[in-house]
Design an enzyme around this catalytic site. Sequence first.
Site, PDB file in Angstrom:
ATOM      1  N   ALA A 210      53.822  38.299  43.707  1.00 27.01           N
ATOM      2  CA  ALA A 210      53.005  39.242  44.480  1.00 27.01           C
ATOM      3  C   ALA A 210      51.825  38.534  45.134  1.00 27.01           C
ATOM      4  O   ALA A 210      51.551  38.716  46.328  1.00 27.01           O
ATOM      5  CB  ALA A 210      52.521  40.368  43.574  1.00 27.01           C
TER       6      ALA A 210
ATOM      7  N   ARG B  93      34.623  33.053  43.027  1.00 26.18           N
ATOM      8  CA  ARG B  93      35.666  32.102  42.652  1.00 26.18           C
ATOM      9  C   ARG B  93      36.575  31.787  43.842  1.00 26.18           C
ATOM     10  O   ARG B  93      37.150  32.671  44.445  1.00 26.18           O
ATOM     11  CB  ARG B  93      36.475  32.657  41.473  1.00 26.18           C
ATOM     12  CG  ARG B  93      35.653  32.736  40.202  1.00 26.18           C
ATOM     13  CD  ARG B  93      36.412  33.382  39.063  1.00 26.18           C
ATOM     14  NE  ARG B  93      36.658  34.792  39.277  1.00 26.18           N
ATOM     15  CZ  ARG B  93      37.317  35.575  38.425  1.00 26.18           C
ATOM     16  NH1 ARG B  93      37.803  35.064  37.302  1.00 26.18           N
ATOM     17  NH2 ARG B  93      37.491  36.850  38.687  1.00 26.18           N
TER      18      ARG B  93
ATOM     19  N   ALA C 296      51.539  35.324  45.726  1.00 20.31           N
ATOM     20  CA  ALA C 296      52.026  34.347  46.701  1.00 20.31           C
ATOM     21  C   ALA C 296      52.379  35.027  48.025  1.00 20.31           C
ATOM     22  O   ALA C 296      52.058  34.523  49.109  1.00 20.31           O
ATOM     23  CB  ALA C 296      53.247  33.610  46.142  1.00 20.31           C
TER      24      ALA C 296
ATOM     25  N   CYS D 166      42.726  34.329  41.998  1.00 16.32           N
ATOM     26  CA  CYS D 166      44.171  34.314  41.750  1.00 16.32           C
ATOM     27  C   CYS D 166      45.015  33.592  42.789  1.00 16.32           C
ATOM     28  O   CYS D 166      45.931  32.852  42.423  1.00 16.32           O
ATOM     29  CB  CYS D 166      44.682  35.748  41.623  1.00 16.32           C
ATOM     30  SG  CYS D 166      44.139  36.579  40.117  1.00 16.32           S
ATOM     31  N   PHE D 167      44.755  33.815  44.065  1.00 19.46           N
ATOM     32  CA  PHE D 167      45.718  33.376  45.075  1.00 19.46           C
ATOM     33  C   PHE D 167      46.051  31.889  44.983  1.00 19.46           C
ATOM     34  O   PHE D 167      47.199  31.494  44.829  1.00 19.46           O
ATOM     35  CB  PHE D 167      45.220  33.714  46.479  1.00 19.46           C
ATOM     36  CG  PHE D 167      45.416  35.155  46.876  1.00 19.46           C
ATOM     37  CD1 PHE D 167      46.040  36.047  46.022  1.00 19.46           C
ATOM     38  CD2 PHE D 167      44.977  35.628  48.097  1.00 19.46           C
ATOM     39  CE1 PHE D 167      46.231  37.380  46.370  1.00 19.46           C
ATOM     40  CE2 PHE D 167      45.163  36.949  48.462  1.00 19.46           C
ATOM     41  CZ  PHE D 167      45.794  37.822  47.593  1.00 19.46           C
TER      42      PHE D 167
ATOM     43  N   ALA E 140      36.285  39.630  28.138  1.00 19.51           N
ATOM     44  CA  ALA E 140      35.483  40.675  28.789  1.00 19.51           C
ATOM     45  C   ALA E 140      35.137  40.284  30.220  1.00 19.51           C
ATOM     46  O   ALA E 140      33.995  40.359  30.645  1.00 19.51           O
ATOM     47  CB  ALA E 140      34.202  40.925  27.985  1.00 19.51           C
TER      48      ALA E 140
ATOM     49  N   VAL F  61      42.344  36.262  28.662  1.00 15.93           N
ATOM     50  CA  VAL F  61      41.510  35.054  28.664  1.00 15.93           C
ATOM     51  C   VAL F  61      41.826  34.225  29.899  1.00 15.93           C
ATOM     52  O   VAL F  61      42.808  34.470  30.605  1.00 15.93           O
ATOM     53  CB  VAL F  61      41.739  34.221  27.386  1.00 15.93           C
ATOM     54  CG1 VAL F  61      41.332  35.006  26.157  1.00 15.93           C
ATOM     55  CG2 VAL F  61      43.195  33.772  27.288  1.00 15.93           C
ATOM     56  N   ASN F  62      40.989  33.240  30.163  1.00 21.79           N
ATOM     57  CA  ASN F  62      41.178  32.390  31.337  1.00 21.79           C
ATOM     58  C   ASN F  62      42.462  31.565  31.221  1.00 21.79           C
ATOM     59  O   ASN F  62      42.813  31.080  30.145  1.00 21.79           O
ATOM     60  CB  ASN F  62      39.999  31.429  31.485  1.00 21.79           C
ATOM     61  CG  ASN F  62      38.741  32.137  31.933  1.00 21.79           C
ATOM     62  OD1 ASN F  62      38.745  33.356  32.079  1.00 21.79           O
ATOM     63  ND2 ASN F  62      37.677  31.396  32.149  1.00 21.79           N
TER      64      ASN F  62
END
Length: 513
Positions: A252, A375, A254, A305-306, A42, A119-120
């Site tokens: 994408a 993050r 990257a 993400c990056f 979640a 999930v992570n």
Amino acid sequence: MQNHLNDGFVFRYKLVGSVEYIKSGKDQLFLSKMVKICCIGAGYVGGPTMAVIALKCPNIQVAVVDISTARINAWNSDTLPIYEPGLDEVVKKCRGKNLSFSTDVEKHVAESDIVFVSVNTPTKTQGLGAGKAADLTYWESAARMIADVAKSNKIVVEKSTVPVKTAEAIEKILTHNSKGINFSILSNPEFLAEGTAISDLLNPDRVLIGGRETPEGKKAIEALRDVYAHWVPVDRILCTNLWSAELSKLAANAFLAQRISSVNAMSALCEATGADVSQVAHAVGKDTRIGPKFLNASVGFGGSCFQKDILNLVYICECNGLPEVATYWKQVIKVNDYQKTRFVNRIVSSMFNTVSGKKIAVLGFAFKKDTGDTRETPAIDVCKGLIGDKAKLSIYDPQVNQDQIQRDLSMKKFDWDHPVHLQPMSPTSVKDVSVVWDAYTATKDAHGICILTEWDEFKNLDYQKIFNDMQKPAFVFDGRNVVDAEKLRKIGFIVYSIGKPLDDWLKDMPAVA
């Protein structure tokens, strides 16, 4: 079976197992039997994605499950656990109807037809591939649980960002624990931008679904495609094999990060030569082969993400005997780190080569505007750099609270991406850091201001009032190019803007490499 009627045609197709749906009219879809979707996780991806599916598919039951009671309680409250424009309205419209949030993970997984796993997948902190490889502990645990509780055939959808070939590993776990149940694995990576996630979900430029190129795999792809087809034009739903879908997500991110590092590298050259990075980026972006997006110079990229995805990509390249390719992508991260270090060095050198004991106001801590997500935010490294030179920081962000900021400044790298219950329970508070809820309080008696998030409100502050209440000389270090530098200089500020021509003060006190 197919029926066709003029002026209100009806098509009947198979969807999942014995479930059928009916397409009526040009755009309306509804189910002849209720399909159940469950999402494990979640978080920033699972919550908004499932909320929009529930909104657009009123005849599909959607359950979002998580082992964190606090997080689920927040999703069921008036104060959602994440901030995203438009999310509150979508959740409240569907919650209690066809959208639910629960900690009863096994029940909802067992009852569902389609299981999204969000999930992570944090970067490993120890062992093989530490610092680069994705940690699939939570994914494997979820797969084993699905196999354990499943009583009927299921489509299992990768929604987390995962390394290429993860689906194969998950497939093996499910197959060897299947008890005669059939599982189809799909990859359905998300391409959301925080701050615009809801509009991205409502009007995506593409939806990517990868699956096995077998009859069963193609049926599973069609089933998930038909869910998205409730509101997404079919020509925007791209269907590929599993490995292409998994790699496309990493590629994408990257490519996007590469563009940011490219323009940030140019920003350093612009400062050295007197060029204006905004003008250079505008000229470059007018080339239709390049385009204008992601060409805004800044203190650096952040987000969940990056960096993680590029490190993952580097590891995959190394494991496949491609060291030159790995080195290429490593450089994107190196330039990003360099930009943050360069920014800190510019602050310190401009303020007589020391910020020891000086109050520095930090405006913005989230990695971008319109989100409370911290993050990998550049603010963490900038603040740590200033703290390392004994500065006293006063931090203000409209969406990030004191506890989060203190956690971010005290946790080790990559700890943030593990579930909260596995993070340090009581991180040590960072002394010389105060968190305030007003930009004017943050800047009062400060020697300098660092703008680290491009919140719109920072453009419209009363900078004359701020200048009057600051120590002199008063500095503004704009890491997002959000303020009118010339206007602030007329007030009396010494202004540093990323990639812009330097004023005489900054030329006289160059940043130390």
